[in-house]
Design an enzyme around this catalytic site. Structure first.
Site, short mmCIF file in Angstrom:
data_model
loop_
_atom_site.label_atom_id
_atom_site.label_comp_id
_atom_site.label_asym_id
_atom_site.label_seq_id
_atom_site.Cartn_x
_atom_site.Cartn_y
_atom_site.Cartn_z
N TYR A 21 18.33 29.64 9.41
CA TYR A 21 17.19 30.27 9.67
C TYR A 21 17.10 30.32 11.36
O TYR A 21 17.30 29.37 11.67
CB TYR A 21 15.86 29.82 9.06
CG TYR A 21 15.90 30.08 7.63
CD1 TYR A 21 15.62 31.46 7.29
CD2 TYR A 21 15.78 29.31 6.71
CE1 TYR A 21 15.55 32.04 5.95
CE2 TYR A 21 15.45 29.47 5.44
CZ TYR A 21 15.38 30.94 5.00
OH TYR A 21 15.62 31.25 3.59
N ARG A 26 -10.36 0.56 14.76
CA ARG A 26 -10.21 1.22 13.75
C ARG A 26 -11.35 0.76 12.92
O ARG A 26 -12.30 1.24 12.41
CB ARG A 26 -8.97 1.12 13.41
CG ARG A 26 -8.21 2.18 12.48
CD ARG A 26 -6.77 2.23 12.23
NE ARG A 26 -6.30 0.90 11.53
CZ ARG A 26 -5.15 0.88 10.92
NH1 ARG A 26 -4.29 1.68 10.95
NH2 ARG A 26 -4.73 -0.28 10.46
N LYS A 67 0.92 -1.14 0.04
CA LYS A 67 -0.06 -0.09 -0.06
C LYS A 67 0.75 1.33 -0.03
O LYS A 67 2.03 1.09 -0.04
CB LYS A 67 -0.93 0.07 1.23
CG LYS A 67 -0.25 -0.01 2.60
CD LYS A 67 -1.36 -0.11 3.76
CE LYS A 67 -0.49 -0.17 4.83
NZ LYS A 67 -1.01 0.95 6.00
N MET A 96 14.21 24.80 3.10
CA MET A 96 13.63 24.37 2.02
C MET A 96 14.37 23.15 1.07
O MET A 96 13.92 22.26 0.76
CB MET A 96 12.83 25.11 1.16
CG MET A 96 11.68 24.70 0.14
SD MET A 96 11.12 25.85 -0.91
CE MET A 96 9.53 26.28 0.00
#
Ligand SMILES: Cc1ncc(COP(=O)(O)O)c(C=O)c1O
Length: 366
Positions: A256, A130, A35, A304
Site C-alpha cells: 500500500y 503520577r 501486571k 493488516m
C-alpha cells in the site's frame, strides 16, 4: 490449517532473567511484576518461569486471583492498591498486600471491617507526579496508617521516573531519604532500570525490588544498552512463515502506498504477519527480521495480515521459511524486541503487551 503465525513464551529465559534481577538486587527480595497479564506473556504461561520470585506485583484484582489460583501462597502486591472500598474484602480474603497512594484509600481502610490486619506499602510521589503522597503529606499519612487497627505493617515505596535515562535517580532518592529517614518499615524503590543501572547509588535501601521489563527480556535503557549488555534473554518469540514470494524488477513498488521501490531486480517474501497480529504498522522499510535465522529487513508498508521481507541475500528462502519478527530464531539467532520497537518509535513493553488475541500463544515445551 491455521495461519502459521504464533507466539512462544520461553520459561527458561524468564527464570534466567529473574536470576539476573536477583544477582543485581543484593539482599533485597524480588517481586516479579506480572501486571498487564505478565507483560502480554500470560500469567499462567509465565508463572512456571517466575515461580522462584519472592512475590508477584500486579494491578488487577482479577490477576491477583489468578496468581492465587496457581497455588502461589507467598506475597502478592497490588501496585496501585484498591480502586474502591470493597476491594479491601478481596485483599483480606486473598491475603494481598496493597499500595496506598491517596488519602481516600486510607479512609476506606479505616472503615474496613476485618479481623486480619493488612500490610500496606505507602507510596511517595518523590517526583514522578503520577501516584503517591507528596513528601509534605507523607509522614501524616504514615502516622494515620500506623494507628489503624486494620493495618498490620506499613512499608515505604516510591517509583523512579528517570532510572533509564540521564537524569537518573539521585533527585528522587534525596527527597525519599529526607522524608523517610527515621520511619520504620521495609522499603521498595527500584524498577528494572534502577535495579540494573543504580545498584550502587541505592545501596541497601531496597528490601524489595520490583522487576518488570527485565524479566521479559527487554533492556529498559535501549538503545544505550541492549539485552546482551545486561545478560538478558528474550522471553517471547513472535514467528511466522513465508506464504509467498515475488521477483521485482528495478522500479517495481511494494505494498500500500508504494512506499518501497526496488532500485534493482530483487526477490521478496510475503510473511503471514500484519498489524492485526500486533506487529506495529509504523515500522518502516528496513525493520529487522530473521528469515530462517538470518537477518534481513522489511520492505514497504505493513498491512493488516501481511508484511514483505527482503530476500536479496537469502536465495534458499522461500514459501515455508521461518520468519522471526522478534525473539529467538532458528539456530540460536536472536532479534531483540527492542530493535523492532525502536523502528516503530515505541518501546519493547508496548509490543509485547499488544500481541493480538488471534495469535496463538504457548509456552515452549507445552
Ligand atoms: C510502581 C511500579 N513498580 C514497578 C514497575 C515495573 O517497571 P519495569 O517494568 O520498568 O521494571 C512498574 C511499571 O510500570 C510500576 O508502575
Amino acid at each position: 490449517m491455521p495461519r502459521p503465525i504464533e507466539a512462544l513464551v520461553h520459561r527458561a529465559a524468564l527464570a534466567h532473567n529473574l536470576e539476573v534481577a536477583r544477582r543485581r538486587a543484593g539482599d533485597a527480595r524480588v517481586w516479579a511484576v506480572v501486571k498487564a497479564n505478565a507483560y502480554g506473556h500470560g500469567i499462567e504461561r509465565a508463572f512456571p518461569g517466575l515461580q522462584h520470585a519472592d512475590g508477584f506485583a500486579l494491578l488487577d484484582l482479577a490477576e491477583a486471583e489468578r496468581v492465587r489460583a496457581l497455588g502461589w501462597r507467598g506475597p502478592v502486591l497490588l501496585l496501585e492498591g484498591c480502586f474502591e472500598p470493597r476491594d479491601l474484602e478481596l485483599c483480606s480474603r486473598l491475603d494481598l498486600w496493597h499500595a496506598v497512594h491517596c488519602s481516600e484509600q486510607i479512609d476506606w481502610l479505616a472503615m474496613h471491617k476485618t479481623h486480619v490486619p493488612q500490610r500496606v506499602f505507602l507510596k511517595m510521589n518523590s517526583g514522578m507526579n503520577r501516584l503517591g503522597f507528596t513528601p509534605a503529606a507523607y509522614r501524616a499519612a504514615y502516622a494515620r496508617l500506623a494507628a489503624l487497627p486494620q493495618v498490620a505493617e506499613v512499608s515505604l515505596m516510591t517509583h523512579f521516573s528517570d532510572a533509564d535515562g540521564p537524569r537518573g535517580v539521585a533527585h528522587q532518592l534525596a527527597v525519599f531519604d529526607e522524608t523517610t529517614a527515621d520511619l520504620a518499615g521495609e522499603r521498595s524503590l527500584s524498577n528494572s532500570a534502577a535495579i540494573l543501572r543504580h545498584g550502587q547509588a541505592l545501596g541497601t535501601r531496597n528490601d524489595w525490588v520490583r522487576a518488570g521489563i527485565l524479566c521479559y527480556g527487554s533492556a529498559p535503557d535501549f538503545p544505550e544498552r541492549g539485552i546482551a549488555d545486561w545478560d538478558l534473554r528474550p522471553t517471547m518469540t513472535l514467528q511466522t512463515r513465508l506464504i509467498g514470494t515475488q521477483t521485482l524488477a528495478a522500479g517495481d513498488s511494494v505494498g500500500y502506498g508504494s512506499r518501497f521501490t526496488a532500485e534493482r531486480a530483487m526477490r521478496i517474501g510475503i510473511a503471514a504477519c500484519g498489524y492485526a497480529d500486533g506487529y506495529p504498522r509504523h515500522c518502516g522499510s528496513g525493520t529487522p527480521v530473521l528469515v530462517d535465522g538470518r537477518r534481513s529487513g522489511t520492505v514497504g508498508r505493513v498491512s493488516m495480515d501481511m508484511l514483505a521481507v527482503d530476500l536479496s541475500d537469502l536465495p534458499a528462502a522461500g514459501i515455508g521459511s521461518t520468519v522471526t519478527l522478534w525473539g529467538q530464531g532458528p539456530g540460536g539467532a536472536v532479534l531483540p524486541i527492542d530493535e523492532v520497537a525502536q523502528a516503530a518509535g515505541t518501546i519493547g513493553y508496548e509490543l509485547m503487551c499488544a500481541v493480538a488475541p488471534r495469535v496463538a500463544m504457548h509456552a515452549d515445551g507445552d
